[in-house]
Design an enzyme around this catalytic site. Sequence first.
Site, PDB file in Angstrom:
ATOM      1  N   SER A   8     104.670  36.950 -31.813  1.00  0.00           N
ATOM      2  CA  SER A   8     103.986  35.926 -32.470  1.00  0.00           C
ATOM      3  C   SER A   8     103.288  36.472 -33.750  1.00  0.00           C
ATOM      4  O   SER A   8     103.336  35.682 -34.687  1.00  0.00           O
ATOM      5  CB  SER A   8     102.527  35.767 -31.657  1.00  0.00           C
ATOM      6  OG  SER A   8     101.608  36.938 -31.649  1.00  0.00           O
ATOM      7  N   HIS A  65      98.186  48.006 -35.146  1.00  0.00           N
ATOM      8  CA  HIS A  65      97.654  48.376 -33.898  1.00  0.00           C
ATOM      9  C   HIS A  65      96.505  47.501 -33.517  1.00  0.00           C
ATOM     10  O   HIS A  65      95.693  47.476 -34.193  1.00  0.00           O
ATOM     11  CB  HIS A  65      97.408  49.822 -33.992  1.00  0.00           C
ATOM     12  CG  HIS A  65      97.069  50.525 -32.525  1.00  0.00           C
ATOM     13  ND1 HIS A  65      97.931  50.734 -31.495  1.00  0.00           N
ATOM     14  CD2 HIS A  65      95.564  50.873 -31.831  1.00  0.00           C
ATOM     15  CE1 HIS A  65      97.231  51.141 -30.611  1.00  0.00           C
ATOM     16  NE2 HIS A  65      96.210  51.137 -30.604  1.00  0.00           N
ATOM     17  N   ASP A 122     100.555  55.948 -33.945  1.00  0.00           N
ATOM     18  CA  ASP A 122      99.602  55.481 -34.281  1.00  0.00           C
ATOM     19  C   ASP A 122      98.501  56.389 -35.038  1.00  0.00           C
ATOM     20  O   ASP A 122      97.376  56.518 -34.817  1.00  0.00           O
ATOM     21  CB  ASP A 122      98.552  54.870 -33.102  1.00  0.00           C
ATOM     22  CG  ASP A 122      99.514  54.156 -32.363  1.00  0.00           C
ATOM     23  OD1 ASP A 122     100.065  53.199 -32.765  1.00  0.00           O
ATOM     24  OD2 ASP A 122      99.176  54.166 -30.863  1.00  0.00           O
TER      25      ASP A 122
HETATM   26  C1  GAR Z   1     100.170  42.907 -31.248  1.00  0.00           C
HETATM   27  O1  GAR Z   1      98.967  42.692 -30.630  1.00  0.00           O
HETATM   28  C2  GAR Z   1     100.493  44.263 -31.699  1.00  0.00           C
HETATM   29  O2  GAR Z   1      98.862  44.671 -32.287  1.00  0.00           O
HETATM   30  C3  GAR Z   1     100.718  45.154 -30.554  1.00  0.00           C
HETATM   31  O3  GAR Z   1     101.657  44.360 -29.875  1.00  0.00           O
HETATM   32  C4  GAR Z   1     101.177  43.107 -29.931  1.00  0.00           C
HETATM   33  C5  GAR Z   1     102.456  42.164 -30.214  1.00  0.00           C
HETATM   34  O4  GAR Z   1     102.237  40.770 -30.119  1.00  0.00           O
HETATM   35  N1  GAR Z   1     101.214  46.479 -30.969  1.00  0.00           N
HETATM   36  C6  GAR Z   1     100.962  47.567 -30.148  1.00  0.00           C
HETATM   37  O5  GAR Z   1     100.183  47.504 -29.037  1.00  0.00           O
HETATM   38  C7  GAR Z   1     101.721  48.930 -30.954  1.00  0.00           C
HETATM   39  N2  GAR Z   1     100.929  49.954 -30.289  1.00  0.00           N
HETATM   40  P1  GAR Z   1     103.445  39.760 -30.500  1.00  0.00           P
HETATM   41  O6  GAR Z   1     104.863  40.220 -29.844  1.00  0.00           O
HETATM   42  O7  GAR Z   1     102.576  38.448 -30.136  1.00  0.00           O
HETATM   43  O8  GAR Z   1     103.244  39.805 -32.035  1.00  0.00           O
END
Ligand code: GAR
Length: 229
Positions: free
Chosen positions: A55, A146, A187
Site C-alpha cells: 500500500s 518503520h 531499524d
Molecule cells: C508498513 O506498515 C511498514 O511500516 C512496515 O510494513 C508495512 C508494509 O505495508 N514495515 C516494517 O514493519 C519494517 N520493519 P504495505 O505493504 O501496505 O506498504
Amino acid sequence: MSILIFGYQVIILIVAFLFGQFPFFWNYEKKILRRLGILPAKQVRIAIFASGKGSNAGKIIEYFDKHLTVNVSLIVCNKPGAGVLNIAEQAGIKSLVIDKETFKKAGEFSQILKDQGITHIVLAGFLWKIPAGLIAAYQDKILNIHPALLPKFGGKGMFGEHVHAAVLAAGDKQSGITIHLVDEQYDHGKTIFQTAIDIHPDETPDSLAARIHVLEHEHFPAVIESWVS
Ligand code: GAR
C-alpha cells in the site's frame, strides 16, 4: 558581465586541473550549471523494495505520477505473488522478484540496480536485511519506513503486526512512524522524520496498524521527495 562569470568558472576548472582537483570542482560546477538550467537536472530514479501488499508503494507511485520530481523506476520484491507486484504491473512499472542468493551477492545485485540507473532505494515494508555491500554501494541513499517510534520497538523480527502488538503490550500511550536512513543494523540509521498518534483505550493491533498506515501514506511520499532533493 556574464562573460566574466563564465570566464571565472573556466579559470577555476583550469587551476583545479593543474592541482589535480578537477573532479571535485567539476562536480561543484555541474551543480551550479544544473541550478542555472544550463545542464539538465539529474534524474532521481528510485527502486522501491517491498515484501507485502504494497500500500505504501502504491501511494508513492501515485504521488510521483503527479509531482514528477522522482521517477519510480523499479519495484523489487522477495515474495512471488505479493500484492505489490500487481500494483507495479497496473502502474506499468518494471518489477524484479529476487531470490536470497542473488540478493546476498550485493556487488552483483547493486550492479543490476546501477545498470538501471537507480539512484535511491526506498524500503516500504521490505523484510530482508540489507547486505553491507548494498549499503556501501548506496551510502545514505537507502530510506526505510518503520511503523513505530524508533528506537523503541525496532530490530530483528519487529515488522508489521508484531510491532503493533508489542507497543500495546508495553502499555505505551503513543505510537507513530519513523522514516530513517538504513545502516548495517536493523531499524537503526539516522532518523529523517517521525510523527506520533495517541493510542485509543480500546486499541487492537489491527486498529493500530490501520491508523499507522494512514499516517505512512500521508507522510512517506513527501518525505522521500524532500530527502532526494
Ligand atoms: C508498513 O506498515 C511498514 O511500516 C512496515 O510494513 C508495512 C508494509 O505495508 N514495515 C516494517 O514493519 C519494517 N520493519 P504495505 O505493504 O501496505 O506498504
